[in-house]
Design an enzyme around this catalytic site. Sequence first.
Site, PDB file in Angstrom:
ATOM      1  N   LYS A 126       0.863  -1.187   0.000  1.00 18.52           N
ATOM      2  CA  LYS A 126       0.000   0.000   0.000  1.00 18.52           C
ATOM      3  C   LYS A 126       0.893   1.228   0.000  1.00 18.52           C
ATOM      4  O   LYS A 126       2.034   1.163   0.461  1.00 18.52           O
ATOM      5  CB  LYS A 126      -0.884   0.009   1.258  1.00 18.52           C
ATOM      6  CG  LYS A 126      -2.113   0.874   1.143  1.00 18.52           C
ATOM      7  CD  LYS A 126      -3.267   0.156   0.467  1.00 18.52           C
ATOM      8  CE  LYS A 126      -4.405   1.095   0.160  1.00 18.52           C
ATOM      9  NZ  LYS A 126      -5.609   0.396  -0.317  1.00 18.52           N
ATOM     10  N   ASP A 166      -7.029   4.296  -4.586  1.00 20.80           N
ATOM     11  CA  ASP A 166      -7.684   4.191  -3.281  1.00 20.80           C
ATOM     12  C   ASP A 166      -8.286   5.577  -3.041  1.00 20.80           C
ATOM     13  O   ASP A 166      -8.526   6.316  -4.012  1.00 20.80           O
ATOM     14  CB  ASP A 166      -6.668   3.808  -2.190  1.00 20.80           C
ATOM     15  CG  ASP A 166      -7.333   3.428  -0.856  1.00 20.80           C
ATOM     16  OD1 ASP A 166      -7.868   2.313  -0.755  1.00 20.80           O
ATOM     17  OD2 ASP A 166      -7.341   4.257   0.073  1.00 20.80           O
TER      18      ASP A 166
HETATM   19  P1  NDP Z   1     -12.856   7.816  -2.949  1.00 25.78           P
HETATM   20  O1  NDP Z   1     -11.788   8.806  -2.744  1.00 25.78           O
HETATM   21  O2  NDP Z   1     -13.393   7.602  -4.310  1.00 25.78           O
HETATM   22  O3  NDP Z   1     -14.088   8.138  -1.982  1.00 25.78           O
HETATM   23  C1  NDP Z   1     -13.934   8.203  -0.604  1.00 25.78           C
HETATM   24  C2  NDP Z   1     -15.248   8.621   0.020  1.00 25.78           C
HETATM   25  O4  NDP Z   1     -15.138   8.513   1.423  1.00 25.78           O
HETATM   26  C3  NDP Z   1     -15.594  10.070  -0.275  1.00 25.78           C
HETATM   27  O5  NDP Z   1     -16.969  10.236  -0.286  1.00 25.78           O
HETATM   28  C4  NDP Z   1     -14.944  10.778   0.913  1.00 25.78           C
HETATM   29  O6  NDP Z   1     -15.496  12.050   1.203  1.00 25.78           O
HETATM   30  C5  NDP Z   1     -15.252   9.815   2.021  1.00 25.78           C
HETATM   31  N1  NDP Z   1     -14.251   9.972   3.080  1.00 25.78           N
HETATM   32  C6  NDP Z   1     -12.904   9.865   2.970  1.00 25.78           C
HETATM   33  N2  NDP Z   1     -12.320  10.108   4.146  1.00 25.78           N
HETATM   34  C7  NDP Z   1     -13.307  10.380   5.008  1.00 25.78           C
HETATM   35  C8  NDP Z   1     -13.347  10.695   6.369  1.00 25.78           C
HETATM   36  N3  NDP Z   1     -12.223  10.799   7.097  1.00 25.78           N
HETATM   37  N4  NDP Z   1     -14.566  10.895   6.952  1.00 25.78           N
HETATM   38  C9  NDP Z   1     -15.711  10.792   6.230  1.00 25.78           C
HETATM   39  N5  NDP Z   1     -15.733  10.497   4.912  1.00 25.78           N
HETATM   40  C10 NDP Z   1     -14.561  10.285   4.326  1.00 25.78           C
HETATM   41  O7  NDP Z   1     -12.283   6.449  -2.337  1.00 25.78           O
HETATM   42  P2  NDP Z   1     -12.795   4.964  -2.581  1.00 25.78           P
HETATM   43  O8  NDP Z   1     -14.259   4.955  -2.781  1.00 25.78           O
HETATM   44  O9  NDP Z   1     -11.913   4.351  -3.596  1.00 25.78           O
HETATM   45  O10 NDP Z   1     -12.436   4.281  -1.179  1.00 25.78           O
HETATM   46  C11 NDP Z   1     -13.357   4.213  -0.100  1.00 25.78           C
HETATM   47  C12 NDP Z   1     -12.928   3.125   0.856  1.00 25.78           C
HETATM   48  O11 NDP Z   1     -12.892   1.862   0.170  1.00 25.78           O
HETATM   49  C13 NDP Z   1     -11.542   3.284   1.469  1.00 25.78           C
HETATM   50  O12 NDP Z   1     -11.548   2.742   2.782  1.00 25.78           O
HETATM   51  C14 NDP Z   1     -10.671   2.416   0.587  1.00 25.78           C
HETATM   52  O13 NDP Z   1      -9.493   1.988   1.241  1.00 25.78           O
HETATM   53  C15 NDP Z   1     -11.616   1.254   0.334  1.00 25.78           C
HETATM   54  N6  NDP Z   1     -11.318   0.431  -0.833  1.00 25.78           N
HETATM   55  C16 NDP Z   1     -11.241   0.985  -2.080  1.00 25.78           C
HETATM   56  C17 NDP Z   1     -10.976   0.179  -3.166  1.00 25.78           C
HETATM   57  C18 NDP Z   1     -10.999   0.702  -4.551  1.00 25.78           C
HETATM   58  O14 NDP Z   1     -10.944  -0.110  -5.479  1.00 25.78           O
HETATM   59  N7  NDP Z   1     -11.115   2.001  -4.786  1.00 25.78           N
HETATM   60  C19 NDP Z   1     -10.664  -1.262  -2.998  1.00 25.78           C
HETATM   61  C20 NDP Z   1     -10.877  -1.760  -1.653  1.00 25.78           C
HETATM   62  C21 NDP Z   1     -11.149  -0.913  -0.617  1.00 25.78           C
HETATM   63  P3  NDP Z   1     -14.680  13.388   0.809  1.00 25.78           P
HETATM   64  O15 NDP Z   1     -14.795  13.475  -0.671  1.00 25.78           O
HETATM   65  O16 NDP Z   1     -15.361  14.464   1.554  1.00 25.78           O
HETATM   66  O17 NDP Z   1     -13.263  13.173   1.280  1.00 25.78           O
END
Ligand code: NDP
Length: 448
Positions: A126, A166
């Site tokens: 990561k 991510d």
């Molecule tokens: P994105 O950046 O596309 O979206 C993240 C979302 O989560 C946004 O809506 C963001 O809001 C919100 N968010 C982030 N940090 C916080 C926080 N501290 N408090 C509240 N909301 C928060 O990321 P992904 O959708 O790709 O990832 C989301 C999760 O899924 C993560 O945990 C990631 O590790 C996990 N994941 C992702 C994979 C992938 O293929 N993308 C694979 C496996 C797991 P804002 O825009 O306001 O920051």
Amino acid sequence: MKHKIEGFLDLVRQRNGLEPEFLQAVEEVAETVIPYIVQHDIYHGKNILLRMVEPERAVMFRVNWVDDSGEIQVNRGYRIQMNSAIGPYKGGLRFHPTVNMSILKFLAFEQVFKNSLTTLPMGGGKGGSDFDPKGKSDNEIMRFCHAFMSELFRHIGPNTDIPAGDIGVGGREIGFLFGMYKKLKNEFTGVLTGKGVTWGGSLIRPEATGYGTVYFAQKMLQTKGNDIKGKTVTISGSGNVAQFAAEKVLQLGGKVITLSDSSGYIVDDNGIDEEKLAYVMDLKNNKRGRISAYVEAYPSARFFPNKTPWGELCDIALPCATQNELDESDAKTLLDNGCVCVSEGANMPSTKEAIVLFQRAKILFAPGKASNAGGVATSGLEMTQNSLRYNWTRKEVDDKLKEIMGNIHDKCIKYGKDEKTGYIDYVKGANIAGFVKVADAMLAQGVV
Ligand code: NDP
């Protein structure tokens, strides 16, 4: 047994005392895997778990870049290469101001187990940066990504370490990162996944984590003769994982009522249908707006600033935003409200205390390392297509994704089902199944 687990954790705490998220991830694994090790002689005296909690390599580097006003900005870049026993390091890059060693080590550690579960030959890693993409222009994002890759490129490669996206790293960022890697190495290889489909990407990769999380929920519900159709679903986040989890729930006949971002959540009692979801995708992916704008477009919905959606009545909850976003009191509220299934789209979104409550209540609960593994699995399929120099159709990739999620579910049953009560402990199942494959490879390769 308690003594053995505590003894191990004390050692890990001594070395990593300032890394709470990493310790949380290790504790969860140790509590289920150490009892398994104790029962299996082949793992005795080999310190396998102690070796697994130590990254094979961790690099930290300076990233200098120039913003639109001509100021020089300095960020930190990282890559944790956690374990390569079963394949090259594989795992995403996160760009978020909270990124530090603890967060990346927890994510890399979880990734080792997750990648093992997918059945594909991928080790775990990561990386990322404390760079905050919010409010940056496209040119600033490009300059940052280019600067980041100008150091990272020497540590990765299609047979060494293959990063992906991510939080904060989507298609746009992967494009800029890939462009710089290609220029520096003068070769077009599958060194990153999540690429655009016209330049080496796989169909279904953007959808895969969200779709997989819902396929896994569907599999869990089937063990109770139930399914998603007609169910009310709360989802947190509104990024990549949340968007496609919502899309799949709708396709399977469920009703999605919430989405969120770091500023709060929206609830739409009429349901977020396909048209409204298309609005959210445009808002988040093109306009880079805030979820609160939803209530301006759909005035019957409500926005709750600085709150998470777990107080809303639902049958199924899909936490798809970030780590530790669902705590003990949220879990209690979900249970009081009759929630029967939690499938984690994010990594470690439920706190340890929340998981205890879900398991005590014996509802269906899947940890992210099992339920969100569809993303990295499809990245593995992208790597295969890159090696074959061939593209599979949407249906072919989606069918393989479904099959992989089904296989992961079967493994969780194999190692997590209590034959007396029939209860499936998906945390135990995922941890042990993930551990066995990596541990056996480490034994075979000796002390390296
Ligand atoms: P994105 O950046 O596309 O979206 C993240 C979302 O989560 C946004 O809506 C963001 O809001 C919100 N968010 C982030 N940090 C916080 C926080 N501290 N408090 C509240 N909301 C928060 O990321 P992904 O959708 O790709 O990832 C989301 C999760 O899924 C993560 O945990 C990631 O590790 C996990 N994941 C992702 C994979 C992938 O293929 N993308 C694979 C496996 C797991 P804002 O825009 O306001 O920051």
